[in-house]
Scaffold this active site. Structure first.
Site, mmCIF file in Angstrom:
data_model
loop_
_atom_site.group_PDB
_atom_site.id
_atom_site.type_symbol
_atom_site.label_atom_id
_atom_site.label_comp_id
_atom_site.label_asym_id
_atom_site.label_seq_id
_atom_site.Cartn_x
_atom_site.Cartn_y
_atom_site.Cartn_z
ATOM 1 N N GLY A 89 12.410 3.531 4.215
ATOM 2 C CA GLY A 89 12.183 2.634 3.081
ATOM 3 C C GLY A 89 12.757 3.176 1.782
ATOM 4 O O GLY A 89 12.846 2.457 0.788
ATOM 5 N N LYS A 110 16.779 11.180 0.292
ATOM 6 C CA LYS A 110 15.418 10.633 0.255
ATOM 7 C C LYS A 110 15.076 10.335 -1.203
ATOM 8 O O LYS A 110 15.117 11.230 -2.050
ATOM 9 C CB LYS A 110 14.449 11.658 0.851
ATOM 10 N N ASP A 122 9.412 1.035 -4.074
ATOM 11 C CA ASP A 122 10.588 0.919 -4.943
ATOM 12 C C ASP A 122 11.788 1.696 -4.409
ATOM 13 O O ASP A 122 12.849 1.717 -5.046
ATOM 14 C CB ASP A 122 10.243 1.401 -6.360
ATOM 15 N N ARG A 174 17.777 15.817 2.446
ATOM 16 C CA ARG A 174 17.055 16.419 3.566
ATOM 17 C C ARG A 174 18.006 16.511 4.745
ATOM 18 O O ARG A 174 18.717 15.556 5.030
ATOM 19 C CB ARG A 174 15.865 15.520 3.903
ATOM 20 N N ASP A 248 4.924 8.241 13.119
ATOM 21 C CA ASP A 248 6.264 8.157 12.520
ATOM 22 C C ASP A 248 6.631 9.464 11.824
ATOM 23 O O ASP A 248 7.778 9.635 11.420
ATOM 24 C CB ASP A 248 6.354 6.989 11.528
ATOM 25 N N ASN A 249 5.668 10.371 11.687
ATOM 26 C CA ASN A 249 5.958 11.676 11.105
ATOM 27 C C ASN A 249 5.882 12.776 12.157
ATOM 28 O O ASN A 249 5.759 13.947 11.826
ATOM 29 C CB ASN A 249 4.992 11.978 9.960
ATOM 30 N N ASP A 258 8.250 15.407 6.945
ATOM 31 C CA ASP A 258 7.440 14.681 5.972
ATOM 32 C C ASP A 258 6.428 15.577 5.262
ATOM 33 O O ASP A 258 5.340 15.826 5.767
ATOM 34 C CB ASP A 258 6.734 13.472 6.585
HETATM 35 P P1 AMP Z 1 5.378 8.224 4.671
HETATM 36 O O1 AMP Z 1 3.940 8.037 4.370
HETATM 37 O O2 AMP Z 1 6.125 9.014 3.629
HETATM 38 O O3 AMP Z 1 5.602 8.755 6.045
HETATM 39 O O4 AMP Z 1 6.061 6.800 4.599
HETATM 40 C C1 AMP Z 1 5.619 5.726 5.378
HETATM 41 C C2 AMP Z 1 6.581 4.573 5.203
HETATM 42 O O5 AMP Z 1 6.595 4.130 3.845
HETATM 43 C C3 AMP Z 1 8.011 4.877 5.564
HETATM 44 O O6 AMP Z 1 8.557 3.722 6.163
HETATM 45 C C4 AMP Z 1 8.639 5.141 4.225
HETATM 46 O O7 AMP Z 1 10.032 4.894 4.231
HETATM 47 C C5 AMP Z 1 7.925 4.159 3.352
HETATM 48 N N1 AMP Z 1 7.895 4.557 1.944
HETATM 49 C C6 AMP Z 1 7.245 5.590 1.392
HETATM 50 N N2 AMP Z 1 7.439 5.636 0.062
HETATM 51 C C7 AMP Z 1 8.258 4.623 -0.261
HETATM 52 C C8 AMP Z 1 8.838 4.126 -1.480
HETATM 53 N N3 AMP Z 1 8.610 4.717 -2.653
HETATM 54 N N4 AMP Z 1 9.628 3.050 -1.395
HETATM 55 C C9 AMP Z 1 9.863 2.443 -0.224
HETATM 56 N N5 AMP Z 1 9.347 2.835 0.937
HETATM 57 C C10 AMP Z 1 8.555 3.919 0.944
HETATM 58 MG MG MG Z 2 7.296 9.593 6.803
#
Ligand code: AMP
Ligand code: MG
Length: 476
Positions: A89, A110, A122, A174, A248-249, A258
């Site tokens: 994302g 990232k 965002d 990364r 997913d992590n 992550d």
């Molecule tokens: P995470 O908790 O970092 O493993 O992220 C979980 C999901 O949320 C993943 O699909 C990330 O790409 C998405 N994500 C986290 N932060 C953001 C952000 N600021 N903008 C868009 N997507 C995000």
């Molecule tokens: Mg993640």
């Protein structure tokens, strides 16, 4: 000076594995850090990374020839709840390079802007989590823990909005042998896309477990389990709390990925949690081994369609693999903790000696890293205990068992330095004011975490009460 010689094997997979798109340019990028040592390992030219073109790539402003940016799709269980589509994302995979030793490296930005997988986000990251991930992931590498790496960090010259208000945007570069997660398999399994699943398996095996046949789903499950068990045992041995062990992590190659809300414990307690969103302690320190097997069960479920037409038989076979988890983990735990107190064998009768120490540490708020380091060096471990006699009683038994402790051996597995939470927080606060000296000092000191460095004893100290960081945020 040469730009990276990119290959793009993931971008050659079918279209449904990703979305092709460029990072979104930023206003005024400035370099925060370039990791020269890692660049050389990867066969990259650090001079180019520091050049104008290099900075433009690290900021997502201009792609060098050969890059083929994509956002990868995946799914996952987040805190036990199913999310059918996650994906990058706020990340772009620029391409892959091969180092002089033949290893593959994905290069990913990232914080590089929105993608079709951004949902409400965002697509950006702010300076704080970029500093945290840079310091902690490189420290993990030096501590001997498999991990994604940090090749570079830049600020974007743009403010981004978070709860706290406007904050400076930043982008981390990364790098990793791949960015394949349990959730990548879950995505195609949930789509009932067996063809994609088989393609993904073949890709993952070639990248991570080249000794296996390309369609050996059971062998793959077993290999991922073994790698992840070793990884989580290492986390446990360092007092590391990942904080967001969603599927997913959970990396297919058994590396840490992550670094959102992660933290190293100061005072030891198995129930310790840092992540502000982990209200029920699902990912507490002591829960990590059980969470891992849960995540591996999700991988097993995803792989079932590739194990043959007889589902009952496949389920049985997968269960057989997963049933080995308990023994594997027990072995990995011993291999981690026994050497920490100078035990050379793997005799089960020594387990209570470790457990007794840990429970005394928990009762006495003993600092995890300092206690083990003091035991290793023959220092004053008792001073770490609220009631020092609780340590003395243990040490009495220990000295009977380990009659001539090998201090060099123990010092090689019990670090003097870890990236302490309060120091990371301080580096972030100073970084916000434009002062990167602590960030840089942490990076330098943590390249050699098992060696005493008398000039940096302040980084060994446990936090004072007012310095303690009890909450970390999910880095977004
Ligand atoms: P995470 O908790 O970092 O493993 O992220 C979980 C999901 O949320 C993943 O699909 C990330 O790409 C998405 N994500 C986290 N932060 C953001 C952000 N600021 N903008 C868009 N997507 C995000
Ligand atoms: Mg993640």
């Amino acid at each position: 000076m040469a730009s990276p010689a990119f290959d793009n094997s993931y971008a050659r997979l079918p279209e449904r594995f990703y979305t092709r798109l460029d990072p979104i340019p930023v206003r005024k990028p400035r370099s925060l850090a370039v990791n020269d040592g890692l660049a050389s390992e990867m066969g990259l030219d650090p001079g180019w990374l520091r050049s104008e073109d290099g900075l433009a790539m690290l900021a997502g402003n201009a792609m060098p020839d050969g890059a083929s940016p994509i956002a990868q799709v995946y799914a996952g269980h987040q805190f036990g709840g199913w999310s059918p589509r996650l994906g990058d994302g706020r990340a772009h995979l620029l391409g892959e390079v091969q180092g002089p030793d033949g290893r593959h490296w994905d290069i990913q930005l990232k914080g590089s802007g929105q993608t079709p997988y951004s949902r409400m986000g965002d697509g950006r990251a702010w300076l704080g989590p970029v500093i945290r991930e840079y310091v902690v992931s490189e420290a993990m590498q030096a501590l001997g823990v498999p991990t994604t790496r940090a090749l570079a960090a830049v600020t974007t010259g743009e403010d981004i909005l978070r709860e706290e208000g406007p904050l400076p945007g930043a982008i981390l570069t990364r790098v990793a042998p791949s960015h394949l997660r349990v959730g990548t398999f879950q995505y195609f399994a949930s789509q009932e896309d067996e063809e994609a699943l088989a393609t993904l398996l073949a890709f993952a095996i070639e990248r991570h477990y080249p000794g296996l046949a390309k369609d050996d789903a059971l062998g793959f499950l077993n290999a991922v389990m073994e790698a992840q068990v070793k990884l989580v045992a290492k986390w446990m041995g360092l007092g590391f709390i990942h904080g967001v062990m969603n599927t997913d992590n959970t990396h297919i190659g058994g590396i840490t990925i992550d670094y959102g809300p992660c933290a190293f414990m100061d005072a030891y307690h198995p129930a310790k949690v840092f992540s502000s969103i982990d209200q029920f302690g699902r990912y507490a320190y002591g829960a990590q081994p059980q969470i891992l097997v849960w995540n591996l069960a999700q991988l097993a479920t995803s792989l079932l369609p590739l194990m043959g037409d007889d589902t009952d038989k496949s389920v049985k076979q997968a269960e057989e693999v997963l049933r080995r988890y308990g023994d594997l983990y027990a072995t990995a735990w011993k291999a981690t903790f026994f050497p920490k107190i100078g035990l050379t064998g793997d005799d089960d009768s020594d387990i209570t000696l470790v457990q007794d120490l840990l429970s005394r540490m928990a009762e006495n708020q003993a600092d995890f890293t300092r206690t083990f380091r003091a035991i290793a060096t023959g220092g004053a471990a008792r001073d770490e205990f609220v009631d020092p006699t609780a340590f003395d009683a243990w040490a009495h038994v220990w000295k009977d068992r380990v009659t001539s402790p090998d201090h060099d051996q123990m010092s090689g597995v019990n670090p003097a330095f870890i990236p302490r939470n309060h120091r990371i927080e301080q580096a972030i606060q100073e970084g916000l004011k434009g002062d990167l000296s602590l960030f840089e000092r942490l990076n330098a000191v943590l390249t050699d975490p098992f060696t005493d460095q008398p000039d940096h004893v302040d980084l060994q100290a446990a936090p004072l009460e007012q310095e303690q960081v009890t909450r970390t945020f999910c880095g977004t």
